[in-house]
Design a protein around this motif. Structure first.
Motif, mmCIF file in Angstrom:
data_model
loop_
_atom_site.group_PDB
_atom_site.id
_atom_site.type_symbol
_atom_site.label_atom_id
_atom_site.label_comp_id
_atom_site.label_asym_id
_atom_site.label_seq_id
_atom_site.Cartn_x
_atom_site.Cartn_y
_atom_site.Cartn_z
ATOM 1 N N PRO A 136 -42.854 38.580 14.397
ATOM 2 C CA PRO A 136 -44.150 37.898 14.295
ATOM 3 C C PRO A 136 -44.242 37.168 12.957
ATOM 4 N N PRO A 137 -45.185 36.243 12.807
ATOM 5 C CA PRO A 137 -45.339 35.560 11.524
ATOM 6 C C PRO A 137 -45.549 36.555 10.379
ATOM 7 N N ALA A 138 -44.976 36.260 9.220
ATOM 8 C CA ALA A 138 -45.045 37.173 8.081
ATOM 9 C C ALA A 138 -46.477 37.411 7.616
ATOM 10 N N TRP A 139 -47.356 36.411 7.852
ATOM 11 C CA TRP A 139 -48.732 36.532 7.369
ATOM 12 C C TRP A 139 -49.616 37.350 8.313
ATOM 13 N N LEU A 140 -49.098 37.698 9.486
ATOM 14 C CA LEU A 140 -49.919 38.386 10.480
ATOM 15 C C LEU A 140 -50.187 39.829 10.042
ATOM 16 N N LYS A 141 -51.458 40.189 9.915
ATOM 17 C CA LYS A 141 -51.841 41.517 9.439
ATOM 18 C C LYS A 141 -52.208 42.474 10.581
ATOM 19 N N GLU A 142 -52.775 41.948 11.646
ATOM 20 C CA GLU A 142 -53.154 42.813 12.770
ATOM 21 C C GLU A 142 -53.109 42.012 14.061
ATOM 22 N N GLY A 143 -52.904 42.704 15.178
ATOM 23 C CA GLY A 143 -52.814 42.035 16.467
ATOM 24 C C GLY A 143 -51.529 41.240 16.605
ATOM 25 N N LEU A 199 -51.892 42.459 21.850
ATOM 26 C CA LEU A 199 -50.458 42.152 21.843
ATOM 27 C C LEU A 199 -49.742 43.057 20.835
ATOM 28 N N ILE A 200 -49.726 44.325 21.145
ATOM 29 C CA ILE A 200 -49.093 45.313 20.279
ATOM 30 C C ILE A 200 -48.078 46.101 21.094
ATOM 31 N N GLY A 201 -46.865 46.177 20.556
ATOM 32 C CA GLY A 201 -45.815 46.948 21.214
ATOM 33 C C GLY A 201 -45.500 48.219 20.455
ATOM 34 N N PRO A 202 -44.572 49.010 20.943
ATOM 35 C CA PRO A 202 -44.193 50.250 20.256
ATOM 36 C C PRO A 202 -43.746 50.016 18.816
ATOM 37 N N ALA A 203 -43.160 48.849 18.555
ATOM 38 C CA ALA A 203 -42.671 48.558 17.204
ATOM 39 C C ALA A 203 -43.661 47.758 16.371
ATOM 40 N N GLY A 204 -44.822 47.443 16.954
ATOM 41 C CA GLY A 204 -45.811 46.683 16.189
ATOM 42 C C GLY A 204 -46.236 45.407 16.898
ATOM 43 N N PRO A 205 -46.736 44.409 16.133
ATOM 44 C CA PRO A 205 -47.260 43.174 16.727
ATOM 45 C C PRO A 205 -46.201 42.423 17.540
ATOM 46 N N VAL A 206 -46.648 41.803 18.626
ATOM 47 C CA VAL A 206 -45.778 41.004 19.490
ATOM 48 C C VAL A 206 -46.177 39.544 19.362
ATOM 49 N N SER A 207 -45.185 38.690 19.153
ATOM 50 C CA SER A 207 -45.418 37.258 19.017
ATOM 51 C C SER A 207 -44.747 36.512 20.164
ATOM 52 N N LEU A 208 -45.500 35.644 20.822
ATOM 53 C CA LEU A 208 -44.974 34.873 21.945
ATOM 54 C C LEU A 208 -45.050 33.387 21.631
#
Length: 242
Positions: free
Chosen positions: A47-54, A100-109
């Motif tokens: 996911p983008p480095a700036w993404l803090k949640e979701g 959009l959260i997976g077992p490893a954290g945020p998911v980016s599409l």
């Protein structure tokens, strides 16, 4: 009467073929008249480095060189970047990013929209088909166990409307403009809406003249009816693609 025989409030023949690209998480081939767009949704490695949640959803848009005549150029310019930002905003409005959260954290599409034939309305077709690709990608991630829960999805679609002078010299509001109408439209409007009726974005320009509030209302009414019809095609495509 329009050059192709349609009524002012009639869409071009429109179809969505789900699962068009087997290697993508979600995909669709969108056909609107002679305009055709391939939409694919893929998971990004990080996911983008700036993404803090979701999670996050973004889009890319390109026109293949042979999609227009004479041949277009392959590099991405300002027009393409503006359109892909529009597609990204529209699709983010359609999904609950917090889900959009997976077992490893945020998911980016990322949803890629590639125009293979252009005859007007490429950005609106990309949004409409991009939603189907996004929906199918989310379902695939859920089946794989790559999402902890199903995020809320709200169907979104888009359509063009314009005011065009007919052969009889009368200017009328028309739905879903092909290039022949778009290129001579006095007013050009792209409308992105939820299937439930909420507006997401309205891009309107007086190309050759100004337009009144009453004319805007007429165009928005046409767009609302068009989006309702597009949403039905989306539902059928999603049902077939599951």
């Amino acid at each position: 009467m329009r050059s192709d025989g349609r009524r002012p409030d009639e869409l071009r023949p429109f179809s969505i073929e789900p699962g068009f690209i087997g290697s993508a998480l979600g995909s669709a081939l969108v056909t609107a008249g002679r305009t055709r767009v391939i939409c694919t949704a893929s998971q990004e490695a990080r996911p983008p480095a700036w993404l803090k949640e979701g999670g996050w959803v973004t889009a890319e848009y390109a026109m293949l060189p042979g999609s227009v005549r004479p041949r277009g150029r392959r590099e991405s310019g300002g027009r393409e970047k503006e359109i892909q930002r529009l597609i990204g905003r529209s699709l983010r409005a359609a999904i609950e990013l917090a889900g959009l959260i997976g077992p490893a954290g945020p998911v980016s599409l990322v949803v890629d929209c590639d125009v293979i034939e252009a005859d007007g309305g490429t950005r609106t077709a990309a949004i409409t088909g991009g939603y189907v690709a996004l929906f199918l990608a989310v379902q695939a991630l859920l089946r794989q166990g790559s999402l902890l829960q199903a995020p809320t999805l709200r169907p979104v679609a888009a359509v063009s409307v314009g005011i065009v002078e007919g052969t009889d010299g009368v200017a009328r509001a028309l739905l879903d403009l092909p290039y022949a109408e778009d290129s001579r439209a006095a007013v050009d409007l792209n409308v992105v809406m939820l299937a439930s009726g909420g507006l997401i974005e309205v891009q309107g320009t007086g190309e050759r003249s100004s337009f009144s509030r009453a004319q805007l209302d007429v165009m928005l009414d046409l767009a609302e009816r068009g989006v309702a019809s597009l949403a039905e095609v989306q539902r059928a495509a999603i049902g077939a693609g599951r």
